[in-house]
Design a protein around this motif. Structure first.
Motif, PDB file in Angstrom:
ATOM      1  N   MET A 150      69.624 -63.605  -6.483  1.00  0.00           N
ATOM      2  CA  MET A 150      70.030 -64.346  -5.296  1.00  0.00           C
ATOM      3  C   MET A 150      68.900 -65.266  -4.839  1.00  0.00           C
ATOM      4  O   MET A 150      69.140 -66.414  -4.440  1.00  0.00           O
ATOM      5  CB  MET A 150      70.404 -63.375  -4.169  1.00  0.00           C
ATOM      6  CG  MET A 150      70.932 -64.076  -2.920  1.00  0.00           C
ATOM      7  SD  MET A 150      72.412 -65.066  -3.267  1.00  0.00           S
ATOM      8  CE  MET A 150      72.598 -65.962  -1.739  1.00  0.00           C
ATOM      9  N   LEU A 151      67.660 -64.773  -4.924  1.00  0.00           N
ATOM     10  CA  LEU A 151      66.515 -65.602  -4.578  1.00  0.00           C
ATOM     11  C   LEU A 151      66.435 -66.806  -5.517  1.00  0.00           C
ATOM     12  O   LEU A 151      66.151 -67.934  -5.090  1.00  0.00           O
ATOM     13  CB  LEU A 151      65.230 -64.784  -4.642  1.00  0.00           C
ATOM     14  CG  LEU A 151      63.914 -65.534  -4.379  1.00  0.00           C
ATOM     15  CD1 LEU A 151      63.907 -66.117  -2.973  1.00  0.00           C
ATOM     16  CD2 LEU A 151      62.721 -64.605  -4.577  1.00  0.00           C
ATOM     17  N   LEU A 152      66.725 -66.556  -6.790  1.00  0.00           N
ATOM     18  CA  LEU A 152      66.707 -67.656  -7.754  1.00  0.00           C
ATOM     19  C   LEU A 152      67.798 -68.672  -7.460  1.00  0.00           C
ATOM     20  O   LEU A 152      67.589 -69.883  -7.627  1.00  0.00           O
ATOM     21  CB  LEU A 152      66.871 -67.093  -9.176  1.00  0.00           C
ATOM     22  CG  LEU A 152      66.864 -68.111 -10.315  1.00  0.00           C
ATOM     23  CD1 LEU A 152      65.592 -68.961 -10.287  1.00  0.00           C
ATOM     24  CD2 LEU A 152      66.994 -67.418 -11.660  1.00  0.00           C
ATOM     25  N   ARG A 153      68.965 -68.211  -7.006  1.00  0.00           N
ATOM     26  CA  ARG A 153      70.025 -69.164  -6.650  1.00  0.00           C
ATOM     27  C   ARG A 153      69.585 -70.066  -5.501  1.00  0.00           C
ATOM     28  O   ARG A 153      69.884 -71.255  -5.480  1.00  0.00           O
ATOM     29  CB  ARG A 153      71.304 -68.410  -6.248  1.00  0.00           C
ATOM     30  CG  ARG A 153      72.129 -67.941  -7.398  1.00  0.00           C
ATOM     31  CD  ARG A 153      72.703 -69.104  -8.225  1.00  0.00           C
ATOM     32  NE  ARG A 153      73.779 -69.784  -7.513  1.00  0.00           N
ATOM     33  CZ  ARG A 153      73.753 -71.051  -7.165  1.00  0.00           C
ATOM     34  NH1 ARG A 153      72.702 -71.794  -7.435  1.00  0.00           N
ATOM     35  NH2 ARG A 153      74.777 -71.603  -6.549  1.00  0.00           N
ATOM     36  N   LEU A 154      68.842 -69.484  -4.535  1.00  0.00           N
ATOM     37  CA  LEU A 154      68.317 -70.302  -3.439  1.00  0.00           C
ATOM     38  C   LEU A 154      67.289 -71.309  -3.957  1.00  0.00           C
ATOM     39  O   LEU A 154      67.196 -72.433  -3.457  1.00  0.00           O
ATOM     40  CB  LEU A 154      67.686 -69.396  -2.373  1.00  0.00           C
ATOM     41  CG  LEU A 154      68.650 -68.439  -1.661  1.00  0.00           C
ATOM     42  CD1 LEU A 154      67.898 -67.550  -0.683  1.00  0.00           C
ATOM     43  CD2 LEU A 154      69.753 -69.212  -0.945  1.00  0.00           C
ATOM     44  N   VAL A 155      66.523 -70.893  -4.966  1.00  0.00           N
ATOM     45  CA  VAL A 155      65.568 -71.800  -5.599  1.00  0.00           C
ATOM     46  C   VAL A 155      66.310 -72.980  -6.228  1.00  0.00           C
ATOM     47  O   VAL A 155      65.911 -74.141  -6.085  1.00  0.00           O
ATOM     48  CB  VAL A 155      64.738 -71.045  -6.654  1.00  0.00           C
ATOM     49  CG1 VAL A 155      64.012 -72.007  -7.589  1.00  0.00           C
ATOM     50  CG2 VAL A 155      63.746 -70.109  -5.977  1.00  0.00           C
ATOM     51  N   LEU A 156      67.420 -72.684  -6.925  1.00  0.00           N
ATOM     52  CA  LEU A 156      68.201 -73.746  -7.552  1.00  0.00           C
ATOM     53  C   LEU A 156      68.789 -74.686  -6.501  1.00  0.00           C
ATOM     54  O   LEU A 156      68.832 -75.904  -6.701  1.00  0.00           O
ATOM     55  CB  LEU A 156      69.314 -73.141  -8.408  1.00  0.00           C
ATOM     56  CG  LEU A 156      68.881 -72.290  -9.603  1.00  0.00           C
ATOM     57  CD1 LEU A 156      70.107 -71.800 -10.384  1.00  0.00           C
ATOM     58  CD2 LEU A 156      67.945 -73.043 -10.524  1.00  0.00           C
ATOM     59  N   VAL A 157      69.242 -74.134  -5.388  1.00  0.00           N
ATOM     60  CA  VAL A 157      69.793 -74.963  -4.308  1.00  0.00           C
ATOM     61  C   VAL A 157      68.730 -75.927  -3.785  1.00  0.00           C
ATOM     62  O   VAL A 157      68.994 -77.119  -3.548  1.00  0.00           O
ATOM     63  CB  VAL A 157      70.340 -74.082  -3.167  1.00  0.00           C
ATOM     64  CG1 VAL A 157      70.687 -74.944  -1.953  1.00  0.00           C
ATOM     65  CG2 VAL A 157      71.565 -73.316  -3.616  1.00  0.00           C
ATOM     66  N   THR A 158      67.502 -75.423  -3.620  1.00  0.00           N
ATOM     67  CA  THR A 158      66.412 -76.273  -3.134  1.00  0.00           C
ATOM     68  C   THR A 158      66.167 -77.447  -4.072  1.00  0.00           C
ATOM     69  O   THR A 158      65.993 -78.594  -3.641  1.00  0.00           O
ATOM     70  CB  THR A 158      65.115 -75.446  -2.996  1.00  0.00           C
ATOM     71  OG1 THR A 158      65.365 -74.333  -2.132  1.00  0.00           O
ATOM     72  CG2 THR A 158      63.991 -76.295  -2.426  1.00  0.00           C
ATOM     73  N   MET A 159      66.170 -77.169  -5.386  1.00  0.00           N
ATOM     74  CA  MET A 159      65.924 -78.243  -6.349  1.00  0.00           C
ATOM     75  C   MET A 159      67.095 -79.215  -6.410  1.00  0.00           C
ATOM     76  O   MET A 159      66.902 -80.423  -6.597  1.00  0.00           O
ATOM     77  CB  MET A 159      65.622 -77.649  -7.723  1.00  0.00           C
ATOM     78  CG  MET A 159      64.249 -76.996  -7.798  1.00  0.00           C
ATOM     79  SD  MET A 159      63.754 -76.521  -9.460  1.00  0.00           S
ATOM     80  CE  MET A 159      64.712 -75.027  -9.699  1.00  0.00           C
ATOM     81  N   VAL A 160      68.319 -78.715  -6.240  1.00  0.00           N
ATOM     82  CA  VAL A 160      69.482 -79.610  -6.211  1.00  0.00           C
ATOM     83  C   VAL A 160      69.404 -80.540  -5.006  1.00  0.00           C
ATOM     84  O   VAL A 160      69.758 -81.722  -5.091  1.00  0.00           O
ATOM     85  CB  VAL A 160      70.792 -78.795  -6.210  1.00  0.00           C
ATOM     86  CG1 VAL A 160      71.982 -79.699  -5.907  1.00  0.00           C
ATOM     87  CG2 VAL A 160      71.003 -78.117  -7.560  1.00  0.00           C
ATOM     88  N   ILE A 161      68.927 -80.019  -3.872  1.00  0.00           N
ATOM     89  CA  ILE A 161      68.771 -80.852  -2.679  1.00  0.00           C
ATOM     90  C   ILE A 161      67.830 -82.023  -2.987  1.00  0.00           C
ATOM     91  O   ILE A 161      68.124 -83.187  -2.664  1.00  0.00           O
ATOM     92  CB  ILE A 161      68.229 -80.021  -1.502  1.00  0.00           C
ATOM     93  CG1 ILE A 161      69.317 -79.061  -0.990  1.00  0.00           C
ATOM     94  CG2 ILE A 161      67.748 -80.918  -0.372  1.00  0.00           C
ATOM     95  CD1 ILE A 161      68.828 -78.103   0.073  1.00  0.00           C
TER      96      ILE A 161
END
Length: 414
Positions: free
Chosen positions: A174-185
């Motif tokens: 789940m933490l990694l998914r938040l990491v991916l969201v940050t990079m997509v932003i």
């Protein structure tokens, strides 16, 4: 079990390695005196070719270093985590600078955050390319954490699904998914048409390929693609400016080449958008350069010297790159160099597909997904840009490809 020494000949690893060595040799040959008709080096600007040679040696050294050191699944996971972590830091810097409308001087370059996020890159399209590579590493790491299990029975199906959902929200994934969201932003905030388009298309293609190659990963892979497409791109993307990207894509149909300010900073005015045909105009004009020196090229790093004689009178701006990696590599190193350069990608793409099969370990499947995603993103983005002539992006790309031949050679218990 301790780390094992890498075998450069294992499972076809010799082929891409020899392609990279051959590419370095081509650039080295361009500096040898006496090869041209006049007895001088083949390179039309030896100093630029020397710099180009040093860079290719750095990439070769990085490839060898990965093969010699990243020899276990644990080290491969740490490498993917490190690349994803640098992506998050770059994304955070880009977001902060963008929303603060920062203007500053960095490494003798004037940065002005006006409308498009650039982070520490001069060109927002190159930040987009770096985000694509870091997202590929993060997606591969996430896929490597998927554990294959038996499908639940009808009796306890919903309990198993609820348990799995809660476990996911409480896990590192789940933490990694938040990491991916940050990079997509950050990727969306670059407003890069080619970058966002290449990432979205590559993401869809990755889901299809994984579903075909690994039936056991079909459900989690499709869920990952769907969640990133819906949550990251459309929900989060709308919040941070995905509409600007769509607007830029729509505007390319009727845009015309301006007389100034396409890639430079205009005098207080917003540059017009280019159509796809206009974006490909410089590569088209550069094709005759390949015909002039078809086999070994004009010399590594000499495009900015070789191109001006072929630029029509009145053609705007100064062009130090072809804005197409394929054409620029062919111009600099000839068709032999281009064949060797593309060969590295072809051999590694085959390797990635081989690693995605169900009989491979979890880490191998993650590496295959990361490598294939990186290849597809850069393969498409390179048609209209020069990400692979930017050292940070080229080095990260090299490392992502090399790790498929190192830790991917052994089967772990995952």
């Amino acid at each position: 079990m301790g780390p094992e020494s890498a075998d450069f000949t294992s499972k076809g690893a010799l082929a891409p390695f020899l392609c990279l060595v051959g590419f370095v040799a081509v650039v080295g040959l361009q500096l040898l005196p006496g090869l041209s008709a006049a007895g001088s080096p083949l390179s039309i600007e030896p100093f630029a070719t020397q710099q180009y040679l040093f860079l290719t040696l750095v990439y070769l050294g990085a490839w060898m270093l990965v093969l010699l050191t990243v020899t276990t699944p644990a080290r491969a996971a740490q490498l993917l985590m490190a690349i994803a972590a640098t992506g998050v830091m770059q994304a955070a810097v880009a977001v902060v600078l963008q929303y603060s409308n920062a203007r500053y001087l960095f490494f003798f370059e004037d940065f002005d955050q006006r409308g498009r996020a650039t982070g520490t890159f001069v060109n927002p399209d190159h930040l987009a390319g770096y985000m694509e590579l870091c997202l590929a590493a993060g997606i591969g790491w996430l896929i490597s954490r998927v554990k294959l299990s038996q499908p639940p029975t009808a009796k306890n199906r919903w309990q198993s699904q609820l348990k799995g959902l809660l476990s996911f929200f409480l896990s590192t994934s789940m933490l990694l998914r938040l990491v991916l969201v940050t990079m997509v932003i950050a990727l969306v905030m670059t407003h890069s048409r080619a970058g966002n388009g290449a990432f979205f298309i590559a993401l869809l293609l990755l889901g299809v390929v994984v579903a075909i190659r690994s039936p056991a990963l079909r459900r989690p892979a499709l869920w990952l693609v769907a969640s990133m497409a819906v949550v990251d791109l459309f929900v989060v993307g709308q919040w941070v400016g995905l509409d600007r990207v769509v607007e830029r894509m729509r505007d390319t149909a009727q845009a015309s080449m301006p007389s100034e300010g396409v890639f430079g900073r205009g005098a207080g005015q917003r540059a017009r958008e280019q159509s796809l045909a206009e974006r490909l105009e410089v590569p088209r004009l550069a094709v005759p350069l390949v015909a002039e020196a078809p086999w070994l090229g004009h010399g590594g790093g000499t495009f900015y010297t070789a191109f001006p004689p072929h630029k029509p009178a009145g053609f705007p701006l100064y062009w130090d790159h072809a804005h197409n990696d394929y054409v620029q590599v062919a111009s600099d190193t000839g068709l032999i160099g281009l064949l060797l350069w593309v060969g590295i990608g072809i051999f590694t793409a085959r390797r990635a597909l081989w690693l995605l099969a169900d009989r491979r370990s979890s880490m191998q499947r993650g590496l295959g997904a990361a490598g294939l995603m990186a290849l597809m993103c850069m393969g498409m983005h390179s048609v209209v840009d020069f990400n692979l002539h930017i050292t940070a992006n080229a080095l990260t790309f090299t490392i992502l490809l090399a790790v498929l031949w190192s830790a991917g050679a052994r089967r772990d218990a995952g």
